[in-house]
Design a protein around this motif. Structure first.
Motif, PDB file in Angstrom:
ATOM      1  N   UNK A 271      -4.228 -10.268   9.337  1.00  0.00           N
ATOM      2  CA  UNK A 271      -5.216  -9.924   8.308  1.00  0.00           C
ATOM      3  C   UNK A 271      -4.546  -9.176   7.157  1.00  0.00           C
ATOM      4  N   UNK A 272      -3.651  -8.257   7.493  1.00  0.00           N
ATOM      5  CA  UNK A 272      -2.935  -7.508   6.457  1.00  0.00           C
ATOM      6  C   UNK A 272      -2.032  -8.458   5.673  1.00  0.00           C
ATOM      7  N   UNK A 273      -1.336  -9.338   6.384  1.00  0.00           N
ATOM      8  CA  UNK A 273      -0.470 -10.326   5.717  1.00  0.00           C
ATOM      9  C   UNK A 273      -1.286 -11.174   4.751  1.00  0.00           C
ATOM     10  N   UNK A 274      -2.483 -11.575   5.172  1.00  0.00           N
ATOM     11  CA  UNK A 274      -3.349 -12.385   4.321  1.00  0.00           C
ATOM     12  C   UNK A 274      -3.775 -11.613   3.078  1.00  0.00           C
ATOM     13  N   UNK A 275      -4.140 -10.349   3.246  1.00  0.00           N
ATOM     14  CA  UNK A 275      -4.577  -9.532   2.107  1.00  0.00           C
ATOM     15  C   UNK A 275      -3.443  -9.339   1.111  1.00  0.00           C
ATOM     16  N   UNK A 276      -2.268  -8.947   1.586  1.00  0.00           N
ATOM     17  CA  UNK A 276      -1.170  -8.670   0.639  1.00  0.00           C
ATOM     18  C   UNK A 276      -0.567  -9.943   0.056  1.00  0.00           C
ATOM     19  N   UNK A 277      -0.839 -11.100   0.690  1.00  0.00           N
ATOM     20  CA  UNK A 277      -0.346 -12.357   0.107  1.00  0.00           C
ATOM     21  C   UNK A 277      -1.068 -12.660  -1.210  1.00  0.00           C
ATOM     22  N   UNK A 278      -2.201 -11.992  -1.447  1.00  0.00           N
ATOM     23  CA  UNK A 278      -2.956 -12.190  -2.683  1.00  0.00           C
ATOM     24  C   UNK A 278      -2.505 -11.243  -3.790  1.00  0.00           C
ATOM     25  N   UNK A 279      -1.476 -10.444  -3.504  1.00  0.00           N
ATOM     26  CA  UNK A 279      -0.971  -9.488  -4.489  1.00  0.00           C
ATOM     27  C   UNK A 279      -0.339 -10.167  -5.686  1.00  0.00           C
ATOM     28  N   UNK A 280      -0.308  -9.462  -6.776  1.00  0.00           N
ATOM     29  CA  UNK A 280       0.302  -9.931  -8.035  1.00  0.00           C
ATOM     30  C   UNK A 280       1.345  -8.933  -8.475  1.00  0.00           C
ATOM     31  N   UNK A 281       2.157  -9.313  -9.448  1.00  0.00           N
ATOM     32  CA  UNK A 281       3.143  -8.396 -10.018  1.00  0.00           C
ATOM     33  C   UNK A 281       2.699  -7.995 -11.414  1.00  0.00           C
ATOM     34  N   UNK A 282       2.839  -6.719 -11.702  1.00  0.00           N
ATOM     35  CA  UNK A 282       2.491  -6.207 -13.023  1.00  0.00           C
ATOM     36  C   UNK A 282       3.488  -6.752 -14.041  1.00  0.00           C
ATOM     37  N   UNK A 283       2.984  -7.220 -15.156  1.00  0.00           N
ATOM     38  CA  UNK A 283       3.844  -7.774 -16.202  1.00  0.00           C
ATOM     39  C   UNK A 283       4.671  -6.692 -16.903  1.00  0.00           C
ATOM     40  N   UNK A 284       4.284  -5.430 -16.754  1.00  0.00           N
ATOM     41  CA  UNK A 284       4.992  -4.341 -17.433  1.00  0.00           C
ATOM     42  C   UNK A 284       6.031  -3.707 -16.513  1.00  0.00           C
ATOM     43  N   UNK A 285       5.600  -3.204 -15.343  1.00  0.00           N
ATOM     44  CA  UNK A 285       6.525  -2.474 -14.465  1.00  0.00           C
ATOM     45  C   UNK A 285       7.124  -3.347 -13.367  1.00  0.00           C
TER      46      UNK A 285
END
Length: 191
Positions: free
Chosen positions: A122-136
């Motif tokens: 479940x945690x793997x599924x949630x963090x797989x939806x993460x994005x990267x900030x275009x600034x930092x």
């Protein structure tokens, strides 16, 4: 309908040079364009696309397509019109704080978390939806602010005369990063 036309173009494989998806009521860029390495001309006129998403796939950026012609008239593209924004404090949920910590530790190759994450789908599924900030460049789960960066079309592109800047979607993780943005990056506002 648009997906069917794109799948038909994919059957042409590397030899497909032109994709025409005019008036298909699309609200976002097609996601399979990277599978057409020979694509030279892209017609997306008269749809409902407000911005160009930078990632066509996880491997391909829109700017990396080897287009010679790009037509997008009749779309409600965002305009470069600055308005004042009200400062809001960054208040993150516990899930956001935890997800950012875990994604940061995984990016740092923390051996304990890399092994432990295998036991928590479940945690793997949630963090797989993460994005990267275009600034930092740091990972985040919940989009704090959706922005657009206006870039001029490639000089190699053949375009209509009225297309001077293309709005490219940018996601930012915090107000701090928003304040450090390039002057050509604008937050999307309802006015």
């Amino acid at each position: 309908m648009a997906e069917k036309l794109l799948i038909r173009a994919l059957k042409g494989g590397k030899s497909t040079k032109i994709v025409t998806l005019n008036g298909k009521n699309m609200t976002k860029m097609p996601s399979m364009l990277e599978k057409l390495p020979g694509l030279k001309t892209l017609h997306l006129q008269n749809n409902r696309i407000p911005k160009v998403c930078p990632e066509i796939s996880t491997l391909t950026q829109f700017q990396d397509l080897k287009l010679r012609e790009f037509y997008c008239e009749g779309n409600p593209l965002f305009l470069k019109q600055p308005v004042n924004a009200v400062k809001h404090e960054d208040i993150w949920s516990l899930q956001e704080i935890t997800s950012r910590f875990i994604m940061h530790q995984l990016a740092e190759k923390d051996p304990f978390l890399m092994q432990a994450i295998e036991w928590y789908p479940q945690v793997r599924n949630i963090i797989s939806q993460g994005r990267k900030c275009a600034i930092c460049g740091k990972s985040f789960l919940t989009t704090w602010l959706e922005c657009v960066e206006f870039f001029p079309p490639s000089k190699n592109w053949k375009i209509s005369r009225n297309l001077q800047l293309v709005p490219l979607q940018i996601l930012i993780c915090s107000y701090k990063c928003f304040n450090q943005r390039d002057p050509n990056v604008f937050g999307i506002a309802q006015v």
